[in-house]
Write an enzyme that holds these catalytic residues in place. Sequence first.
Site, PDB file in Angstrom:
ATOM      1  N   GLU A   1      13.315   5.571   1.588  1.00  0.00           N
ATOM      2  CA  GLU A   1      13.814   4.792   2.405  1.00  0.00           C
ATOM      3  C   GLU A   1      14.682   4.472   3.134  1.00  0.00           C
ATOM      4  O   GLU A   1      14.927   3.682   3.991  1.00  0.00           O
ATOM      5  CB  GLU A   1      12.933   3.351   1.457  1.00  0.00           C
TER       6      GLU A   1
ATOM      7  N   LYS B   1       2.117  -4.706   6.751  1.00  0.00           N
ATOM      8  CA  LYS B   1       2.256  -5.913   6.264  1.00  0.00           C
ATOM      9  C   LYS B   1       1.865  -7.232   7.246  1.00  0.00           C
ATOM     10  O   LYS B   1       0.908  -7.888   7.055  1.00  0.00           O
ATOM     11  CB  LYS B   1       3.521  -6.686   5.681  1.00  0.00           C
TER      12      LYS B   1
ATOM     13  N   HIS C   1       1.032  24.214 -12.705  1.00  0.00           N
ATOM     14  CA  HIS C   1      -0.747  24.598 -12.684  1.00  0.00           C
ATOM     15  C   HIS C   1      -1.022  23.898 -11.632  1.00  0.00           C
ATOM     16  O   HIS C   1      -2.408  23.877 -12.008  1.00  0.00           O
ATOM     17  CB  HIS C   1      -1.094  24.830 -14.701  1.00  0.00           C
TER      18      HIS C   1
HETATM   19  O1  PA5 Z   1      14.626  -1.393  -0.592  1.00  0.00           O
HETATM   20  C1  PA5 Z   1      14.297  -2.497  -0.033  1.00  0.00           C
HETATM   21  O2  PA5 Z   1      14.982  -3.787   0.035  1.00  0.00           O
HETATM   22  C2  PA5 Z   1      12.778  -2.826  -0.159  1.00  0.00           C
HETATM   23  O3  PA5 Z   1      12.287  -1.962  -1.509  1.00  0.00           O
HETATM   24  C3  PA5 Z   1      12.814  -4.109  -1.263  1.00  0.00           C
HETATM   25  O4  PA5 Z   1      13.019  -3.548  -2.749  1.00  0.00           O
HETATM   26  C4  PA5 Z   1      10.527  -4.287  -1.617  1.00  0.00           C
HETATM   27  O5  PA5 Z   1      10.351  -4.442  -0.534  1.00  0.00           O
HETATM   28  C5  PA5 Z   1      11.033  -5.574  -2.550  1.00  0.00           C
HETATM   29  O6  PA5 Z   1      11.655  -6.704  -1.778  1.00  0.00           O
HETATM   30  P1  PA5 Z   1      12.044  -7.794  -2.899  1.00  0.00           P
HETATM   31  O7  PA5 Z   1      12.942  -7.840  -4.142  1.00  0.00           O
HETATM   32  O8  PA5 Z   1      12.175  -9.191  -1.206  1.00  0.00           O
HETATM   33  O9  PA5 Z   1      10.684  -8.410  -2.862  1.00  0.00           O
END
Ligand code: PA5
Length: 434
Positions: free
Chosen positions: A282, A417, A303
């Site tokens: 990410e 989303k 495997h």
């Molecule tokens: O690293 C990040 O910012 C994302 O992976 C969030 O942690 C994830 O989308 C969850 O978001 P939130 O904590 O706002 O529910």
Amino acid sequence: MSHVELYLKDARSFLSAQPESFQEKINQIHTMIHEKSGLGNEFLGWLDLPIHYDKEEYQRILKASQKIRKDSQVLVVIGIGGSYLGAKAGLEFLRKPFVKDSLEIIFAGHQMSSEYMANLLDYLQDKDFSINVISKSGTTTEPAIAFRMLKSVLEDKYGVEQSKKRIYATTDKARGALHSLSKTNGYEMFVIPDDVGGRFSVLTAVGLLPLACQGIDVDSMMNGAKDAYHRFSNPNLKDNEAYLYAATRALLYESGKKIEMMVGYEPNLLYLNEWWKQLFGESEGKDHKGLFVASAGFSTDLHSLGQYIQDGERHLFETVIQVVEPHRDVVLTKEENDLDELNYLSGKTLSYVNLQALKGTMMAHVDGGVPNILIQIPKMDSYTFGYLVYFFEIACAMSAYWIGVNPFNQPGVEAYKKNMFALLGKKGFEHYIK
Ligand code: PA5
């Protein structure tokens, strides 16, 4: 001395230029990180978190964990992405296989399976339980749905007023639906600091509360992170294994290796890999750049994926985590008739056999054209977990800045989303799908 050892012999031979020749670039990025002058610099709060964390809140977390351990058989931790994977990684890293803890920790809101939720709701009917709902934005769909459903079971069981004493919300200090809802209902609240993004939040209440509830020594975890903070505050590659790792993977990427596969030989490492994949995937995967991060558990996956790694397209490298001292070991005995032909191993420990599998696999994969980075950790304890978290976080910031992307945003996550909301008929999203 570093608590994490890095061995690069099997990666260096694939590089035309060595990481050390990029010391100046490393120094510049290091300064940019520490002076908070790079892209996304408003999210660098994790950088000195091991030193500057809220000590009052930390004590409240410990107190809440004692209460939960006393009044609950189950803690349901609701969250997704960075609000889930760090705690899960820590719990898995530190758990003793097959040993049941007095408090069971169950995760929810990290997917939307009806099968999972319906069975969880049934399972909780005759259990005393508490909820830790975690969301920085406070508006993420998956945890919000899970919380609504689980809160309702809690309220049916204990009544609305009593259930409020069993709900712990970890969220933004001032904004978001979860914040308002928690404030209105008087839940105990813990804060995800403004300047700490989800995937960098393990060392905040996001990770600390679930881990403390499991009886994990979070003091030691914070000490590990603090020692890593000191170790990696010096950009000199001679003393900074995190930057050396970051530079090596960046150079392998530039040389055409597009996939990094994190590999461990202990099942306890599987979720560390999942957390690591989110952290790097990410943070780096944007602007059509970035290594694709994958993982495997060996020798199991030798495997299944082993054939591809050895012989498939030559676009990947491996980063292997070796645990030097397992907490427990077992010895192979000798058998009179040796029908299974294993007597040549009698007297050997299983960890010795596992280590030879690691060494043999590394040799084979390197021979097959797959560079290998080796990270050695002394053991799987809470100090090491804290140390590793910081090691990977600072390495990730270095790597992402190296390829010129903002490590701290995730614009691509919004695309699915919007379509999902449009399909669900949420107001304001109609135009996303024709
Ligand atoms: O690293 C990040 O910012 C994302 O992976 C969030 O942690 C994830 O989308 C969850 O978001 P939130 O904590 O706002 O529910």
